[in-house]
Write a protein that holds these residues in place. Structure first.
Motif, mmCIF file in Angstrom:
data_model
loop_
_atom_site.group_PDB
_atom_site.id
_atom_site.type_symbol
_atom_site.label_atom_id
_atom_site.label_comp_id
_atom_site.label_asym_id
_atom_site.label_seq_id
_atom_site.Cartn_x
_atom_site.Cartn_y
_atom_site.Cartn_z
ATOM 1 N N UNK A 171 0.800 -1.229 0.000
ATOM 2 C CA UNK A 171 0.000 0.000 0.000
ATOM 3 C C UNK A 171 0.830 1.274 0.000
ATOM 4 N N UNK A 172 2.067 1.196 0.472
ATOM 5 C CA UNK A 172 2.851 2.428 0.598
ATOM 6 C C UNK A 172 3.311 2.966 -0.746
ATOM 7 N N UNK A 173 3.153 2.215 -1.811
ATOM 8 C CA UNK A 173 3.447 2.752 -3.145
ATOM 9 C C UNK A 173 2.301 3.610 -3.677
ATOM 10 N N UNK A 174 1.160 3.556 -3.014
ATOM 11 C CA UNK A 174 0.041 4.422 -3.405
ATOM 12 C C UNK A 174 0.386 5.875 -3.100
ATOM 13 N N UNK A 175 0.194 6.753 -4.078
ATOM 14 C CA UNK A 175 0.493 8.181 -3.917
ATOM 15 C C UNK A 175 -0.771 9.038 -3.833
ATOM 16 N N UNK A 176 -1.918 8.395 -3.646
ATOM 17 C CA UNK A 176 -3.200 9.090 -3.449
ATOM 18 C C UNK A 176 -3.489 10.070 -4.592
ATOM 19 N N UNK A 177 -3.424 9.547 -5.808
ATOM 20 C CA UNK A 177 -3.691 10.356 -6.997
ATOM 21 C C UNK A 177 -5.194 10.417 -7.294
ATOM 22 N N UNK A 178 -5.954 9.448 -6.790
ATOM 23 C CA UNK A 178 -7.408 9.346 -6.977
ATOM 24 C C UNK A 178 -7.819 8.850 -8.359
ATOM 25 N N UNK A 179 -6.870 8.522 -9.246
ATOM 26 C CA UNK A 179 -7.238 7.960 -10.551
ATOM 27 C C UNK A 179 -8.094 6.707 -10.389
ATOM 28 N N UNK A 180 -7.746 5.888 -9.414
ATOM 29 C CA UNK A 180 -8.451 4.623 -9.229
ATOM 30 C C UNK A 180 -9.918 4.845 -8.888
ATOM 31 N N UNK A 181 -10.173 5.784 -8.004
ATOM 32 C CA UNK A 181 -11.551 6.068 -7.605
ATOM 33 C C UNK A 181 -12.365 6.577 -8.783
ATOM 34 N N UNK A 182 -11.764 7.431 -9.595
ATOM 35 C CA UNK A 182 -12.465 7.978 -10.759
ATOM 36 C C UNK A 182 -12.724 6.912 -11.816
ATOM 37 N N UNK A 183 -11.844 5.921 -11.908
ATOM 38 C CA UNK A 183 -11.975 4.908 -12.953
ATOM 39 C C UNK A 183 -12.954 3.801 -12.590
ATOM 40 N N UNK A 184 -13.257 3.630 -11.316
ATOM 41 C CA UNK A 184 -14.048 2.475 -10.882
ATOM 42 C C UNK A 184 -15.476 2.524 -11.426
ATOM 43 N N UNK A 185 -15.906 1.529 -12.193
ATOM 44 C CA UNK A 185 -17.273 1.529 -12.723
ATOM 45 C C UNK A 185 -18.326 1.200 -11.677
ATOM 46 N N UNK A 186 -17.884 0.780 -10.485
ATOM 47 C CA UNK A 186 -18.817 0.441 -9.412
ATOM 48 C C UNK A 186 -18.865 1.518 -8.329
ATOM 49 N N UNK A 187 -18.162 2.612 -8.562
ATOM 50 C CA UNK A 187 -18.159 3.755 -7.635
ATOM 51 C C UNK A 187 -17.677 3.383 -6.234
ATOM 52 N N UNK A 188 -16.720 2.470 -6.165
ATOM 53 C CA UNK A 188 -16.123 2.125 -4.882
ATOM 54 C C UNK A 188 -15.212 3.263 -4.429
ATOM 55 N N UNK A 189 -15.243 3.568 -3.159
ATOM 56 C CA UNK A 189 -14.375 4.621 -2.619
ATOM 57 C C UNK A 189 -12.980 4.022 -2.385
ATOM 58 N N UNK A 190 -12.267 3.818 -3.470
ATOM 59 C CA UNK A 190 -11.022 3.051 -3.430
ATOM 60 C C UNK A 190 -9.945 3.768 -2.626
ATOM 61 N N UNK A 191 -9.759 5.052 -2.870
ATOM 62 C CA UNK A 191 -8.719 5.784 -2.145
ATOM 63 C C UNK A 191 -8.985 5.769 -0.649
ATOM 64 N N UNK A 192 -10.237 5.871 -0.252
ATOM 65 C CA UNK A 192 -10.587 5.787 1.171
ATOM 66 C C UNK A 192 -10.237 4.400 1.713
ATOM 67 N N UNK A 193 -10.556 3.355 0.962
ATOM 68 C CA UNK A 193 -10.254 1.994 1.414
ATOM 69 C C UNK A 193 -8.754 1.791 1.582
ATOM 70 N N UNK A 194 -7.970 2.327 0.643
ATOM 71 C CA UNK A 194 -6.512 2.204 0.747
ATOM 72 C C UNK A 194 -6.016 2.919 2.000
ATOM 73 N N UNK A 195 -6.565 4.106 2.275
ATOM 74 C CA UNK A 195 -6.188 4.842 3.474
ATOM 75 C C UNK A 195 -6.519 4.081 4.745
#
Length: 246
Positions: free
Chosen positions: A210-234
């Motif tokens: 997880x520490x390679x995540x830089x909190x860019x939020x691209x993942x959250x924007x790309x998710x077709x299921x609207x999962x709060x991915x950046x929040x989950x990573x945090x």
């Protein structure tokens, strides 16, 4: 029921140009775009346009598809530069010219089909299944509404890889576990019935976790299921740092 392949009529339709990035590693030196013109309705999906190309113009165009209802995740691809599911994007929302490319970061098998074995290997590495070796109760293992809500959002992942392949950290280092793997670990780490949080968190606390995540939020924007991915990573990062699993 078999899919209908009756050629559509032209009433209420418009012509659009579809640019597909084509590549066959057995015959091509490098990928190249090929243009197709199709007739579509505004409420047709990009997948419908691809089907029209494959069924009526060029049967060699290769892509994945299955349920066509945004559940299986098979038809994830780049549509006008954005990771989307082709079965969920309407033609009225993409304009008269659509550029379709394979997901970034994976080896291209052919055209829009990429090799996702490394993606699923990362997914398997966090034990994405329920672990509890205690004696089962006479009925099911119960949870409160609050306990279920703790991880409810991350149960929605369909493993389409749209989030992982939108991540700059993944582009830079293919060994990074990626957002989808972390999301699926989250689903079980915070499940009050599961007993394998520790090995999952140990895996995610590694060099490529997880520490390679830089909190860019691209993942959250790309998710077709609207999962709060950046929040989950945090939340996974906090669980590693503070041991706050409950």
């Amino acid at each position: 029921m078999a899919e209908s392949r009756r050629k559509p009529t032209e009433a209420g339709r418009s012509k659009v140009r579809i640019r597909v990035l084509r590549y066959n590693p057995d015959t091509d030196k490098q990928p190249a775009y090929r243009d197709y013109t199709v007739s579509v309705e505004p409420t047709d999906r990009v997948l419908d346009a691809l089907n029209a190309i494959k069924w009526y113009q060029d049967g060699s165009v290769t892509y994945r598809r299955s349920c066509a209802h945004g559940v299986c995740g098979s038809d994830a691809m780049r549509i006008n530069g954005v990771n989307r599911l082709a079965c969920k994007v309407l033609m009225r929302d993409v304009g008269a010219e659509v550029v379709i490319e394979p997901l970034m970061g994976f080896r291209i098998i052919k055209d829009l089909v990429v090799d996702m074995e490394s993606f699923f290997a990362q997914y398997r590495s966090v034990l994405p299944y329920f672990v509890n070796d205690s004696r089962p109760p006479e009925r099911e293992r119960l949870q409160s509404i609050e306990e279920r809500e703790r991880f409810d959002d991350t149960t929605k992942c369909i493993l389409c890889a749209a989030c992982t392949t939108s991540c700059p950290s993944f582009w830079a280092n293919e060994e990074f576990v990626g957002p989808a793997t972390i999301v699926n670990a989250h689903r079980f780490v915070f499940d009050s019935r599961d007993d394998a949080a520790a090995p999952r968190l140990e895996r995610l606390n590694g060099r490529e976790g997880v520490w390679r995540c830089r909190t860019v939020f691209n993942c959250t924007e790309a998710c077709p299921r609207d999962i709060r991915i950046t929040q989950a990573i945090g939340e996974v990062k906090k669980a590693i740092m503070y041991g706050q699993i409950a």
